[in-house]
Design a protein around this motif. Structure first.
Motif, PDB file in Angstrom:
ATOM      1  N   ALA A  11       0.837  -1.213   0.000  1.00 51.01           N
ATOM      2  CA  ALA A  11       0.000   0.000   0.000  1.00 51.01           C
ATOM      3  C   ALA A  11       0.864   1.252   0.000  1.00 51.01           C
ATOM      4  N   LEU A  12       0.416   2.220  -0.770  1.00 47.14           N
ATOM      5  CA  LEU A  12       1.141   3.470  -0.942  1.00 47.14           C
ATOM      6  C   LEU A  12       0.200   4.634  -0.670  1.00 47.14           C
ATOM      7  N   LYS A  13       0.694   5.600   0.096  1.00 40.32           N
ATOM      8  CA  LYS A  13      -0.052   6.846   0.301  1.00 40.32           C
ATOM      9  C   LYS A  13       0.484   7.862  -0.687  1.00 40.32           C
ATOM     10  N   ILE A  14      -0.424   8.522  -1.380  1.00 39.81           N
ATOM     11  CA  ILE A  14      -0.077   9.549  -2.351  1.00 39.81           C
ATOM     12  C   ILE A  14      -0.712  10.855  -1.894  1.00 39.81           C
ATOM     13  N   VAL A  15       0.096  11.881  -1.739  1.00 42.03           N
ATOM     14  CA  VAL A  15      -0.408  13.201  -1.385  1.00 42.03           C
ATOM     15  C   VAL A  15      -0.368  14.054  -2.653  1.00 42.03           C
ATOM     16  N   VAL A  16      -1.537  14.452  -3.084  1.00 43.59           N
ATOM     17  CA  VAL A  16      -1.691  15.174  -4.345  1.00 43.59           C
ATOM     18  C   VAL A  16      -1.512  16.677  -4.091  1.00 43.59           C
ATOM     19  N   PRO A  17      -0.762  17.349  -4.968  1.00 43.50           N
ATOM     20  CA  PRO A  17      -0.587  18.798  -4.801  1.00 43.50           C
ATOM     21  C   PRO A  17      -1.846  19.570  -5.192  1.00 43.50           C
ATOM     22  N   ASP A  18      -1.791  20.857  -5.019  1.00 47.52           N
ATOM     23  CA  ASP A  18      -2.878  21.763  -5.388  1.00 47.52           C
ATOM     24  C   ASP A  18      -3.290  21.561  -6.846  1.00 47.52           C
ATOM     25  N   LYS A  19      -2.314  21.554  -7.736  1.00 49.56           N
ATOM     26  CA  LYS A  19      -2.558  21.360  -9.173  1.00 49.56           C
ATOM     27  C   LYS A  19      -1.692  20.214  -9.677  1.00 49.56           C
ATOM     28  N   LEU A  20      -2.306  19.247 -10.338  1.00 51.32           N
ATOM     29  CA  LEU A  20      -1.543  18.158 -10.942  1.00 51.32           C
ATOM     30  C   LEU A  20      -0.934  18.617 -12.255  1.00 51.32           C
ATOM     31  N   LYS A  21       0.303  18.201 -12.477  1.00 51.18           N
ATOM     32  CA  LYS A  21       1.022  18.500 -13.713  1.00 51.18           C
ATOM     33  C   LYS A  21       1.276  17.199 -14.461  1.00 51.18           C
ATOM     34  N   ALA A  22       1.483  17.290 -15.757  1.00 47.42           N
ATOM     35  CA  ALA A  22       1.733  16.097 -16.571  1.00 47.42           C
ATOM     36  C   ALA A  22       2.951  15.326 -16.060  1.00 47.42           C
ATOM     37  N   ASP A  23       3.988  16.022 -15.637  1.00 48.84           N
ATOM     38  CA  ASP A  23       5.209  15.369 -15.161  1.00 48.84           C
ATOM     39  C   ASP A  23       5.011  14.613 -13.854  1.00 48.84           C
TER      40      ASP A  23
END
Length: 118
Positions: A11-23
């Motif tokens: 299992a992995l926790k992913i914290v997403v930023p304010d705006k997702l970028k293609a990179d």
């Protein structure tokens, strides 16, 4: 930039930023692909509480492509959502994606973690 943290063997926790970028998806692909090759299927806890959208259409397309290419190897996804539209989006995509997906309010983050690692 997306931040990741391994929270259990599969299992992995992913914290997403304010705006997702293609990179952002090129950045996390090696870690996710490595976990998948080790365990076959993995679980994701996605903290989208700061997420407000995609930087541009290219970022959205990369995100959709990433989901399409990895969904069969994801067993469960728990999304910590701060906005009503995020809950609606998770409800809508459950129709189209393979893994079981649930949305949680920020106040229920510990419940989301238990469901992912349990």
């Amino acid at each position: 930039m997306i931040k990741t943290e391994i929270i259990s063997a599969n299992a992995l926790k992913i914290v997403v930023p304010d705006k997702l970028k293609a990179d952002d998806f090129r950045q996390i692909a090696p870690q996710i692909d490595s976990l998948i090759s080790q365990h076959g299927k993995i679980r994701l806890l996605i903290d989208a509480s700061s997420f407000h959208g995609w930087e541009n259409i290219a970022a959205f397309e990369k995100h959709a492509g990433f989901v399409k290419n990895h969904q069969q190897k994801i067993e469960r996804i728990a999304v910590i959502a701060a906005h009503e539209w995020q809950h609606w989006l998770i409800g809508a995509i459950r129709i189209f994606i393979h893994p079981e997906a649930r949305a949680y309010d920020q106040s229920h983050a510990s419940e989301a973690l238990r469901w992912i690692v349990g």
